[in-house]
Design an enzyme around this catalytic site. Structure first.
Site, short mmCIF file in Angstrom:
data_model
loop_
_atom_site.label_atom_id
_atom_site.label_comp_id
_atom_site.label_asym_id
_atom_site.label_seq_id
_atom_site.Cartn_x
_atom_site.Cartn_y
_atom_site.Cartn_z
N TRP B 323 0.84 -1.20 0.00
CA TRP B 323 0.00 0.00 0.00
C TRP B 323 0.88 1.25 0.00
O TRP B 323 0.57 2.25 -0.65
CB TRP B 323 -0.91 0.00 1.25
CG TRP B 323 -1.71 1.25 1.41
CD1 TRP B 323 -2.94 1.50 0.91
CD2 TRP B 323 -1.34 2.44 2.12
NE1 TRP B 323 -3.37 2.76 1.25
CE2 TRP B 323 -2.39 3.36 2.00
CE3 TRP B 323 -0.21 2.83 2.84
CZ2 TRP B 323 -2.36 4.63 2.57
CZ3 TRP B 323 -0.18 4.09 3.41
CH2 TRP B 323 -1.24 4.97 3.28
N HIS B 324 2.02 1.16 0.73
CA HIS B 324 2.88 2.34 0.84
C HIS B 324 3.50 2.73 -0.50
O HIS B 324 3.74 3.90 -0.75
CB HIS B 324 3.99 2.09 1.87
CG HIS B 324 3.53 2.31 3.26
ND1 HIS B 324 3.00 1.30 4.03
CD2 HIS B 324 3.47 3.42 4.03
CE1 HIS B 324 2.66 1.80 5.22
NE2 HIS B 324 2.92 3.07 5.23
N GLY B 325 3.79 1.77 -1.32
CA GLY B 325 4.40 2.14 -2.59
C GLY B 325 4.59 0.95 -3.50
O GLY B 325 4.72 -0.19 -3.03
N PHE B 488 2.27 8.08 -1.45
CA PHE B 488 1.51 6.85 -1.21
C PHE B 488 0.04 7.03 -1.55
O PHE B 488 -0.77 6.20 -1.32
CB PHE B 488 1.68 6.41 0.24
CG PHE B 488 3.12 6.33 0.67
CD1 PHE B 488 4.09 5.91 -0.23
CD2 PHE B 488 3.52 6.68 1.93
CE1 PHE B 488 5.43 5.86 0.14
CE2 PHE B 488 4.85 6.62 2.32
CZ PHE B 488 5.80 6.22 1.42
#
Lengths: 371, 488
Positions: B323-325, B488
């Site tokens: 999800w962060h990247g 993000f």
């Protein structure tokens, strides 16, 4: 979870109000303090030159001032200390000071002239450089670009900038930002003054170098050219650079109405303040002179004739005074040619102007009217 | 438009004045929708339009879902919404990642390069508003809330500019009722909002951006720097990422308060957590709770066997990393967090059968040790999070753990001139900033400053806020950096 607190509504209102007052007042106070007391911190380019000039004037308080205003071509080419001037009888020797600043066109010349007047500098004579590539307000020498990259703007510049760059929103935005939020705009120099170790080594070096670059090495305000080009390869590269940056501005010569208006405003203000003004076309190497077409010459001639008609100030034409060998690039003189040129300028232009004598015809720009 | 930019502050002050000057609640809602659209459109107006369209689709699907007569139809509407939301997220954020990863695998197997990366602009905050839309749809599906009838209110829930680009991830059941509630200009909340905003501004400009000066040059070229500098860079990045994100959140909460809305807290001094499980309950709380409610629990949570719990933890945290990247180091970071949680669960069980050790660890000294240990573990895992690739993370670890010679010591001077090193500032600045942060944590935890602060007269309190604002501006390194979580 942040540990914050609630207050009563009336206290909350007062706190918010005082916060706003505190923020506005602190920024305003800092802005005024920097303008009035630490100009060299806010604007090293102008502030250090001003301090230097003030020191020079303080050494002989009764001497009248002969100020020379212009671009880097003035900054690096005119050495007042090399002029062999003779004082007038019964009056102290005038101080000749070179206030050349990189990329200074007519709008910035007006801006700096006004700054100097506001800072209590009252010259008796003013010699202003005029150079056709700076009249177009376009290309490499566009003054809006120079103002952004070279100058740190003061409150008092705002009105002038609004008049001359009213369509340049980015510039006006920057000017306003610098004036309204000095803490943010000048934080690096403020930190350099207080807690150096909070700055990165590169930033600190950059700030120190900038200060170093603005401190004149010569009593008369002259700077030796920092980029002396000697080898044929370097000179060829400089020629190519001039071909790219200067030549397009001479074919044809364009005179932006703002540039014309600024020069006229400058001359009007000189008249108003009883300052004896003169204009000068500085030396150019033959190849640069070759970039002028017949039409370009005609434009320059017509413009200067009209200007002379409206403001009858001497227009000195020194374009051919220096041999090609004494040039470092397409517009700047090499250091070796500076002394001889300055001596001649002192003898044939500055000395007669100080004495109130008319200049010799061969020194003056040969306009149609005078022919 | 960054929260810490002058342009945002001007925008917000003008908005705030007009907002509270309006006598009608509905007009205020419309004004907020327009302002939020403008706020997003300053980055990209077409993506702002796309966001509105996707919101409209969710709005219609939720209404359809509520009116659907059978469970099967309701599920169909939910699937359509999930497909649309996750489809957009995958297209914009993950397409290139998957294509390039597949391409790398094929190349490694000896096949020629097949895929080219697509020219896609990642909409700022897409991960945040996608999760908000999903929690709304799932809550409507599960009957926890009713579908919103008013499209403008629903649009404001998604578009509300304080939380739009970097959260906190708001729940529809918390936010939608706030829109309906009549509001009046409340100086108590305005003052509270101001405190939040100034604290966030200080965290972002004076701590996070300043710490970046120590972290960035070292993470970019780890092998150029000695071991001590690399350790400092690692800790500096830990402080940077925390103050950057929590600073953003504080500013978001503060602006929302000033407009009469309450957003959920997102951080609770995570670096004072005594174990990794507690850490994730204090760090990015809105994401952790979202993942718990909409991923971990639907997967089975900790209801099944220990192995299933471990599997669920690993899946949840790996997806949290993704999800962060869209990059493998983020996946690796998430996977590592999953393992840390599993190890903590195992250690916790093991300690239960050893009461003396358990008591020692729960003592003051033991707690201090656990806090320090958790902090160092998280900092070490952040190395993967910050690195552009596993190989640069490996370089960092190598430099952290061994005193190998630096490039300067190995290369001749002539080559060093070709690649001049970017030096971090003197270490004094790091200790000063770290000291400010530590003092802030300790004061915040004890709350001893509140009583004297409350006694201060209004002008003095106001001026102290002005000083905080001034210090934030003064200590900010040249040019505010974009918020880390924007990507993000």
């Amino acid at each position: 979870m942040p540990n914050l607190f609630l207050t009563s509504a009336s206290k909350g209102k007062r706190v918010a109000l005082w916060t706003l007052i505190g923020i506005v007042a602190s920024q305003l106070a800092l802005s005024i303090y920097l303008d009035q007391r630490r100009l060299e911190t806010r604007d090293p380019l102008y502030g250090h030159r001003l301090n230097h000039l003030r020191q020079r004037l303080a050494e002989s308080p009764h001497s009248p001032l002969f100020l020379i205003l212009g671009s880097s071509r003035v900054k690096y080419s005119i050495r007042p200390d090399a002029m062999k001037l003779q004082g007038l009888a019964n009056s102290p020797q005038p101080i000749v000071y070179n206030f050349g600043i990189n990329g200074l066109g007519t709008i910035r010349a007006l801006m700096h002239f006004r700054r100097l007047l506001a800072d209590g500098i009252q010259p008796q004579w003013l010699l202003v450089e005029i150079w056709p590539p700076l009249w177009a307000e376009a290309g490499f020498f566009r003054e809006a670009r120079m103002v952004q990259s070279e100058d740190d703007l003061h409150w008092r510049d705002l009105l002038l900038l609004c008049r001359y760059f009213r369509n340049d929103r980015a510039l006006l935005h920057l000017a306003l930002q610098k004036c309204l939020t000095p803490l943010r705009s000048y934080r690096d120099v403020l930190l350099a003054l207080s807690v150096e170790s909070l700055l990165s080594p590169e930033k600190l070096r950059e700030i120190k170098q900038k200060v170093q670059d603005t401190l004149p090495t010569d009593r008369g305000g002259w700077f030796p050219l920092p980029w002396e080009l000697t080898t044929p390869e370097e000179k060829h590269k400089a020629w190519l650079d001039g071909d790219e940056k200067i030549k397009p501005l001479l074919q044809p010569v364009r005179i932006d109405p703002r540039s014309d208006a600024a020069l006229r405003e400058l001359l009007s203000e000189c008249r108003q303040h009883h300052i004896k003004a003169a204009l000068i076309l500085l030396p150019e190497p033959s190849w640069t002179r070759g970039w002028y077409t017949t039409e370009s010459h005609a434009v320059v001639r017509t413009y200067l004739t009209r200007l002379y008609h409206d403001y009858p100030v001497p227009i000195v034409d020194a374009r051919t005074w220096v041999a090609d060998d004494d040039f470092s690039d397409s517009s700047h003189m090499a250091t070796k040619g500076v002394s001889a040129f300055s001596e001649r300028l002192g003898r044939e232009v500055v000395q007669p102007l100080i004495e109130g004598r008319p200049l010799q015809p061969h020194v003056l720009f040969a306009d149609e009217e005078r022919k | 438009m960054l929260f810490c930019s002058i342009s945002f502050m001007v925008f917000f002050v003008v908005l705030l004045c007009i907002y509270w000057a309006l006598p009608w609640q509905r007009a205020r809602v419309w004004l907020l929708v327009a302002a939020s659209f403008y706020f997003y459109a300053t980055w990209n107006k077409w993506l702002a339009v796309l966001l509105c369209i996707s919101t409209f689709v969710d709005y219609l699907l939720a209404l359809g879902m509520e009116k659907a007569s059978t469970a099967r139809k309701r599920k169909l509407f939910l699937c359509m919404s999930l497909f649309a939301n996750l489809g957009l997220l995958c297209y914009f954020k993950y397409t290139n990642f998957f294509l390039l990863s597949l391409d790398e695998i094929l190349i490694a197997m000896g096949a020629p390069s097949w895929f080219r990366s697509l020219r896609v602009i990642i909409p700022i905050g897409i991960s945040f508003y996608t999760f908000e839309a999903i929690n709304y749809m799932v809550d409507v599906y599960q009957g926890r809330i009713r579908a919103e009838r008013n499209f403008v209110d629903f649009l404001l829930f998604i578009l509300f500019f304080p939380h739009l680009v970097s959260g906190p991830i708001v729940r529809a059941r918390d936010f939608l009722p706030q829109i309906k509630r009549p509001k009046h200009c409340d100086w108590v909340r305005l003052h509270l909002g101001l405190q939040y905003f100034l604290m966030g501004l200080f965290k972002k400009l004076a701590i996070a951006d300043r710490m970046a000066l120590f972290a960035d040059p070292v993470f970019d070229h780890a092998l150029d720097h000695p071991t001590s500098t690399v350790w400092i860079a690692m800790f500096a990045y830990a402080m940077q990422v925390y103050c950057d994100f929590s600073g953003y959140t504080d500013m978001a909460i503060g602006t929302a308060h000033m407009l009469g809305y309450k957003l959920a807290e997102n951080f609770n001094m995570p670096y004072l957590a005594a174990n990794i499980s507690e850490f994730w309950n204090r760090w990015h709380i809105s994401l952790s709770s979202w993942l718990r409610d909409y991923l971990f629990i639907p997967l089975g949570g900790s209801r099944g066997s220990e192995w299933k719990t471990r599997r669920n933890l690993l899946i949840t945290m790996t997806l949290c990393g993704l999800w962060h990247g869209a990059a493998w180091p983020f996946v690796g970071f998430g996977f590592l967090q999953g393992w840390l949680l599993i190890l903590h669960r195992a250690f916790h069980r093991w300690c239960r059968s050893r009461p003396r050790l358990d008591a020692a660890l729960r003592s003051q000294l033991g707690t201090a040790f656990r806090i320090a240990f958790t902090f160092v573990c998280f900092c070490l895992s952040l190395v993967i999070f910050r690195s552009s690739s596993f190989s640069s993370a490996f370089d960092m670890y190598r430099r952290l753990l061994t005193a190998a010679p630096t490039v300067e010591q190995v290369l001749p001077d002539s080559l060093l001139v070709l690649a001049p090193k970017v030096e971090p500032p003197p270490v004094f600045g790091f200790w000063l900033t770290a000291g400010i942060m530590l003092a802030g944590h300790l004061l915040g935890r004890s709350g001893i400053w509140i009583r004297p602060a409350l006694r201060l007269p209004a002008p003095m309190l106001g001026f102290s806020y002005a000083v905080l604002f001034g210090l934030a501006l003064l200590l900010e390194p040249q040019g505010a950096k974009p918020f880390i979580y924007f990507q993000f």
